[in-house]
Design an enzyme around this catalytic site. Structure first.
Site, PDB file in Angstrom:
ATOM      1  N   ASP A   1      -5.053  33.167  64.751  1.00 36.29           N
ATOM      2  CA  ASP A   1      -5.871  34.288  65.225  1.00 36.29           C
ATOM      3  C   ASP A   1      -6.975  33.814  66.156  1.00 36.29           C
ATOM      4  O   ASP A   1      -8.021  34.465  66.249  1.00 36.29           O
ATOM      5  CB  ASP A   1      -6.522  35.032  64.043  1.00 36.29           C
ATOM      6  CG  ASP A   1      -5.518  35.894  63.296  1.00 36.29           C
ATOM      7  OD1 ASP A   1      -4.428  36.126  63.828  1.00 36.29           O
ATOM      8  OD2 ASP A   1      -5.837  36.311  62.171  1.00 36.29           O
TER       9      ASP A   1
ATOM     10  N   CYS B   1      13.809  47.447  56.419  1.00 32.69           N
ATOM     11  CA  CYS B   1      13.012  48.538  55.847  1.00 32.69           C
ATOM     12  C   CYS B   1      13.873  49.777  55.583  1.00 32.69           C
ATOM     13  O   CYS B   1      13.551  50.586  54.700  1.00 32.69           O
ATOM     14  CB  CYS B   1      11.872  48.913  56.792  1.00 32.69           C
ATOM     15  SG  CYS B   1      10.537  47.697  56.837  1.00 32.69           S
TER      16      CYS B   1
ATOM     17  N   CYS C   1      12.861  53.735  54.364  1.00 30.60           N
ATOM     18  CA  CYS C   1      11.589  53.757  53.620  1.00 30.60           C
ATOM     19  C   CYS C   1      10.419  54.008  54.575  1.00 30.60           C
ATOM     20  O   CYS C   1      10.302  53.367  55.612  1.00 30.60           O
ATOM     21  CB  CYS C   1      11.390  52.435  52.884  1.00 30.60           C
ATOM     22  SG  CYS C   1       9.825  52.326  51.991  1.00 30.60           S
TER      23      CYS C   1
ATOM     24  N   CYS D   1      -0.905  55.742  54.285  1.00 26.97           N
ATOM     25  CA  CYS D   1      -2.085  55.350  55.056  1.00 26.97           C
ATOM     26  C   CYS D   1      -3.172  56.419  54.913  1.00 26.97           C
ATOM     27  O   CYS D   1      -2.941  57.587  55.268  1.00 26.97           O
ATOM     28  CB  CYS D   1      -1.728  55.157  56.523  1.00 26.97           C
ATOM     29  SG  CYS D   1      -3.161  54.689  57.547  1.00 26.97           S
TER      30      CYS D   1
ATOM     31  N   CYS E   1      -7.518  53.005  61.861  1.00 28.45           N
ATOM     32  CA  CYS E   1      -7.225  52.057  60.774  1.00 28.45           C
ATOM     33  C   CYS E   1      -8.502  51.633  60.060  1.00 28.45           C
ATOM     34  O   CYS E   1      -9.483  51.216  60.693  1.00 28.45           O
ATOM     35  CB  CYS E   1      -6.503  50.845  61.348  1.00 28.45           C
ATOM     36  SG  CYS E   1      -6.159  49.553  60.148  1.00 28.45           S
TER      37      CYS E   1
ATOM     38  N   CYS F   1      -8.344  47.036  54.275  1.00 26.11           N
ATOM     39  CA  CYS F   1      -7.549  47.990  53.504  1.00 26.11           C
ATOM     40  C   CYS F   1      -6.176  47.380  53.270  1.00 26.11           C
ATOM     41  O   CYS F   1      -5.592  46.799  54.179  1.00 26.11           O
ATOM     42  CB  CYS F   1      -7.424  49.304  54.270  1.00 26.11           C
ATOM     43  SG  CYS F   1      -6.405  50.553  53.456  1.00 26.11           S
TER      44      CYS F   1
ATOM     45  N   CYS G   1      -1.121  49.922  52.790  1.00 23.83           N
ATOM     46  CA  CYS G   1       0.252  49.878  53.301  1.00 23.83           C
ATOM     47  C   CYS G   1       1.053  48.741  52.665  1.00 23.83           C
ATOM     48  O   CYS G   1       2.285  48.820  52.560  1.00 23.83           O
ATOM     49  CB  CYS G   1       0.271  49.777  54.824  1.00 23.83           C
ATOM     50  SG  CYS G   1      -0.514  48.300  55.497  1.00 23.83           S
TER      51      CYS G   1
ATOM     52  N   CYS H   1       4.399  48.925  49.458  1.00 22.21           N
ATOM     53  CA  CYS H   1       5.656  48.381  49.986  1.00 22.21           C
ATOM     54  C   CYS H   1       6.538  47.837  48.862  1.00 22.21           C
ATOM     55  O   CYS H   1       6.111  46.957  48.100  1.00 22.21           O
ATOM     56  CB  CYS H   1       5.355  47.270  50.987  1.00 22.21           C
ATOM     57  SG  CYS H   1       6.850  46.518  51.689  1.00 22.21           S
TER      58      CYS H   1
END
Length: 370
Positions: free
Chosen positions: A135, A189, A192, A199, A215, A242, A245, A249
């Protein structure tokens, strides 16, 4: 040089250095350039100007380090023991902190290990140009990790692996040697949409497209201004990041715990009461969060986030008193404190009415000769 043998050694060395899996890919991300430009043109990056400033360099690793022909993508699990997701989120008097940030800053941990991996490779080949990233530069790390076989990008845009879920950090080591590449991950995925529907602020617009401006992670970490009122109640008690999400999963049901002590929860975050966190002065904030990624948002933004959570908490005279005590710290904070106090005025009025109604019911039910 037998580059296949070297690639095998690199994966062994990476495991020894604490990485849970590594993959190797080339630097061609050209198919992602139009997608990236559309996202930027739509303004979904919000106030993260650096994303637009670097343009297509994010999709061209060889511009970051000229001569790069391979990227070694590595992941490191970070899920701590006793994550206490539900017990924190369900208690509005506690502050919820994204589980990646309850321990030591991952940037330093992962980057240091990538640098060690680069030096091991250098010792083996004698001549190598390498550079680690965590990052720390404009690079599309998730598409690279996907190409390197570490998983696939889910509908929440995070990388997923069917065996370990998504609770892991990513890092990249750019190198200039022709290592054999791994097969890319495949999307699993299916139909789904749990992450999309869960969210709190509807920030996931469609599969893999996130409007950062909505977000909660962006709002509490990247954004330093006045948080729009329309998102404040949805933030609940989330004061830094947060995880919703990821929590819903299905692939995360059996996610492994971290092997890194650095990522375990620091003591100050054991059942962190909002009123206690809000009471820290700046010196305490810096001291308690030394080596933490939370430090980078600064003390004012820390208080801003907590004041919103306090506004969402049940009515409490202690909370009201604490909020009023911080009035005047800054104009930015005052906006959010005023909003929080207004929430408590409404709750107090409702609570008083309910109490008065209860008293009337009790009085009517008491016999005259009692």
């Amino acid at each position: 040089m037998d580059y296949q043998e070297l690639a095998n050694k690199i994966k062994i060395w990476a495991k020894e250095l604490g990485f849970d899996k590594v993959g190797i890919t080339d630097v061609d991300l050209s198919k992602h350039e139009k997608e990236l430009q559309r996202w930027l043109d739509a303004g979904y990056h919000g106030d993260m100007d650096w994303m637009a400033r670097h343009g297509m360099m994010r999709a061209r690793p060889d511009e970051l380090l000229p001569g790069t022909i391979r990227v070694i993508s590595a992941r490191m699990h970070y899920l701590p023991v006793n994550a206490e997701f539900a017990s924190t989120l369900n208690n509005p008097e506690l502050g919820y902190i994204s589980r990646y940030a309850v321990g030591r800053d991952y940037h330093k941990v992962v980057r240091n290990q990538l640098k060690k991996l680069g030096n091991k490779i250098l010792a083996e080949v004698n001549e190598l140009q390498f550079r680690p990233f965590v990052d720390s530069a404009p690079i599309l790390e998730r598409p690279l990790a996907e190409k390197a076989g570490l998983g696939w990008r889910g509908k929440h845009s995070l990388l997923l692996d069917k065996d370990v879920g998504s609770w892991f950090f990513l890092g990249e080591l750019l190198v200039d040697i022709p290592l054999p590449t791994d097969s890319p991950g495949t999307e699993q995925c299916g139909s789904c949409k749990a992450c999309i529907t869960s969210c709190p602020t509807n920030a996931i617009l469609s599969e893999g497209i996130i409007d950062s401006r909505k977000c909660i992670s962006y709002l509490t970490i990247e954004y330093s201004g006045v948080i729009p009122e329309e998102y404040r109640k949805a933030m609940g008690n989330r004061i830094y990041g947060c995880d919703d999400c990821q929590l819903v999963c299905p692939w995360n049901r059996n996610a492994p715990l971290t092997r890194q002590n650095d990522f375990e929860r620091r003591p100050v975050f054991n059942y962190p009461e909002l009123i206690t966190l809000f009471s820290w002065d700046e010196h305490t904030f810096l001291k308690n969060l030394e080596g933490s990624p939370i430090r980078r948002i600064g003390y004012e933004q820390w208080l801003r986030n907590i004041s919103i959570a306090m506004g969402n908490a049940p009515f409490s005279t202690k909370i009201v008193k604490a909020l009023k005590a911080k009035k005047g710290f800054s104009s930015l904070l005052d906006v959010h404190i005023d909003w929080a106090l207004k929430q408590h005025e409404g709750k107090n009025h409702t609570q008083s009415r309910q109490h008065a109604r209860l008293i009337r019911i009790i009085e009517k039910g008491i016999p005259r000769d009692a």
